[in-house]
Design a protein around this motif. Structure first.
Motif, PDB file in Angstrom:
ATOM      1  N   MET A 170      33.400  37.025  44.431  1.00  0.00           N
ATOM      2  CA  MET A 170      33.375  36.843  42.986  1.00  0.00           C
ATOM      3  C   MET A 170      31.961  36.635  42.482  1.00  0.00           C
ATOM      4  N   ARG A 171      31.186  35.848  43.201  1.00  0.00           N
ATOM      5  CA  ARG A 171      29.802  35.580  42.770  1.00  0.00           C
ATOM      6  C   ARG A 171      28.958  36.847  42.861  1.00  0.00           C
ATOM      7  N   SER A 174      29.921  39.123  40.018  1.00  0.00           N
ATOM      8  CA  SER A 174      29.433  38.640  38.717  1.00  0.00           C
ATOM      9  C   SER A 174      27.956  38.935  38.496  1.00  0.00           C
ATOM     10  N   ALA A 199      32.892  30.038  35.747  1.00  0.00           N
ATOM     11  CA  ALA A 199      33.373  30.454  37.067  1.00  0.00           C
ATOM     12  C   ALA A 199      34.773  29.908  37.319  1.00  0.00           C
ATOM     13  N   MET A 202      37.159  32.266  35.722  1.00  0.00           N
ATOM     14  CA  MET A 202      37.236  33.501  36.508  1.00  0.00           C
ATOM     15  C   MET A 202      38.132  33.304  37.726  1.00  0.00           C
ATOM     16  N   LEU A 203      37.977  32.172  38.410  1.00  0.00           N
ATOM     17  CA  LEU A 203      38.801  31.885  39.588  1.00  0.00           C
ATOM     18  C   LEU A 203      40.280  31.830  39.217  1.00  0.00           C
ATOM     19  N   VAL A 206      41.621  35.292  38.465  1.00  0.00           N
ATOM     20  CA  VAL A 206      41.810  36.043  39.713  1.00  0.00           C
ATOM     21  C   VAL A 206      43.082  35.580  40.425  1.00  0.00           C
ATOM     22  N   TYR A 233      42.243  37.464  49.449  1.00  0.00           N
ATOM     23  CA  TYR A 233      41.167  38.161  50.160  1.00  0.00           C
ATOM     24  C   TYR A 233      41.628  38.601  51.548  1.00  0.00           C
ATOM     25  N   TRP A 242      38.033  43.167  45.013  1.00  0.00           N
ATOM     26  CA  TRP A 242      36.879  43.525  44.188  1.00  0.00           C
ATOM     27  C   TRP A 242      37.294  44.471  43.063  1.00  0.00           C
ATOM     28  N   ILE A 245      39.649  42.897  40.273  1.00  0.00           N
ATOM     29  CA  ILE A 245      38.924  42.048  39.312  1.00  0.00           C
ATOM     30  C   ILE A 245      38.141  42.927  38.340  1.00  0.00           C
TER      31      ILE A 245
END
Length: 366
Positions: A170-171, A174, A199, A202-203, A206, A233, A242, A245
């Motif tokens: 995710m990082r 972004s 964040a 976003m988490l 997701v 994951y 990936w 998202i």
């Protein structure tokens, strides 16, 4: 049940407070203080002056502290004031005979009592001042807490990057130029003017988007991150996660525009409430999925883009929680199905609400 430390009148304690591995030291202002570990049996004898203390916080907060007590490094030392100067020594142990009050660390002490009740011996360090008065303790409490801010969930999530593959993905996404939210996700304590979502949001988006794998989840952001890593994951793979998202936020961009946003607080569709509702609608219906991949047709993208996101009532629901999100969910599903006699949204057999609301969730307004 959370153990509480009751306020007590000034007077001699029934038993002395035992401080182990202790030694006298000189503070920066020249005062003599005592440093050491509070013997677990003495924790319940510490006193609380509610004329300046804020009281024990909620169960969730206390349990969060409990998790840090047995870990490496433990929790920060508490600060105490003894209203007197009577003590005795026995080797490296000190016994404090006058009333000892908690100046800073009531929540840590309460959490330590909970840990102790489970059979684990907590190690709580302390700095003890002598000959204190209530007024001095209050002033000291205010100095210690005036500018203290809790660590943002964004930072707690960011700090998992080296050990959590989902957070690392995710990082990385972004910061990727191919992502519509490139450099617009806040991973710091405070949101910059150019950033649009936290964040933490976003988490949760997701997790909600992948609810068929995540299942029901509540609790801390760190626990949710662990769940996303293990159940998303590891189950669907790095590439699928990936791309899902990326596809989700591209949908938001196509429908209402992300790249053109100048002020996030003006864009109701970028609020955490709406993003999670949209993610849940997609997660709940077969029409948006091809096995593990999020696939949104041109027709559905066009229909979603016609949703009255700028309506005042809808904008209010976007920023609200609880029942408001259920109402927003229903409005969005009804809108997508409107005008259709056939090919209405087909839900999966089992729909699971994913992320319960947190009382302390950050706002996505800059």
């Amino acid at each position: 049940m959370i153990h509480s430390i009751a306020a007590k009148p000034v007077g001699k304690p029934t038993v002395a407070i035992k401080v182990t591995n202790a030694a006298l030291a000189e503070a920066s202002n020249g005062d003599i203080i005592l440093r050491g570990l509070i013997d677990p049996s003495s924790l319940c004898s510490l006193q609380v002056d509610l004329t300046y203390q804020r009281g024990v916080q909620g169960r969730k907060h206390i349990r969060g502290i409990m998790g840090g007590i047995p870990g490496r490094g433990g929790v920060p030392d508490i600060e105490l004031g003894m209203r007197g100067h009577s003590y005795t020594e026995a080797g490296d142990d000190f016994f404090l005979h006058d009333p000892v009050y908690i100046i800073d660390g009531l929540q840590r002490t309460t959490a330590a009592l909970e840990v102790l009740s489970s059979g684990v011996q907590p190690r709580i360090g302390a700095m003890i001042h002598f000959d204190t008065l209530s007024k001095w303790e209050r002033e000291r409490f205010e100095v210690l807490n005036m500018n203290r801010s809790p660590v943002a969930a964004n930072i707690l999530i960011r700090n998992l990057e080296d050990e959590n593959k989902a957070i690392k993905l995710m990082r990385s996404l972004s910061k990727s130029p191919v992502f519509v939210l490139s450099d617009k996700v806040c991973w710091q304590q405070k949101m910059k003017r150019s950033e649009l979502i936290h964040a933490q949001t976003m988490l949760k988006v997701v997790a909600t988007l992948h609810s068929r794998w995540v299942g029901h989840s509540s609790g801390s952001c760190t626990k949710l991150a662990d769940t996303v890593e293990r159940r998303v994951y590891d189950e669907i793979g790095q590439v699928s996660m990936w791309q899902n998202i990326k596809t989700f936020f591209e949908l938001v961009d196509k429908c209402w525009g992300i790249r053109t946003i100048q002020y996030s607080n003006k864009a109701s569709y970028m609020k955490g409430g709406f993003l999670k509702v949209l993610a849940r609608v997609l997660a709940d219906h077969q029409d948006f999925w091809s096995k593990n991949a999020l696939v949104i047709s041109t027709d559905l993208t066009r229909k979603i883009g016609l949703f009255a996101i700028h309506d005042n009532h809808v904008a209010y629901l976007c920023g609200a929680a609880g029942k408001a999100q259920s109402q927003l969910y229903q409005l969005l599903v009804e809108h997508i199905n409107s005008g259709k006699r056939t090919r209405r949204l087909a839900p999966f057999d089992r729909v699971v609400p994913v992320v319960e609301e947190d009382d302390d969730e950050q706002s996505d307004a800059a």
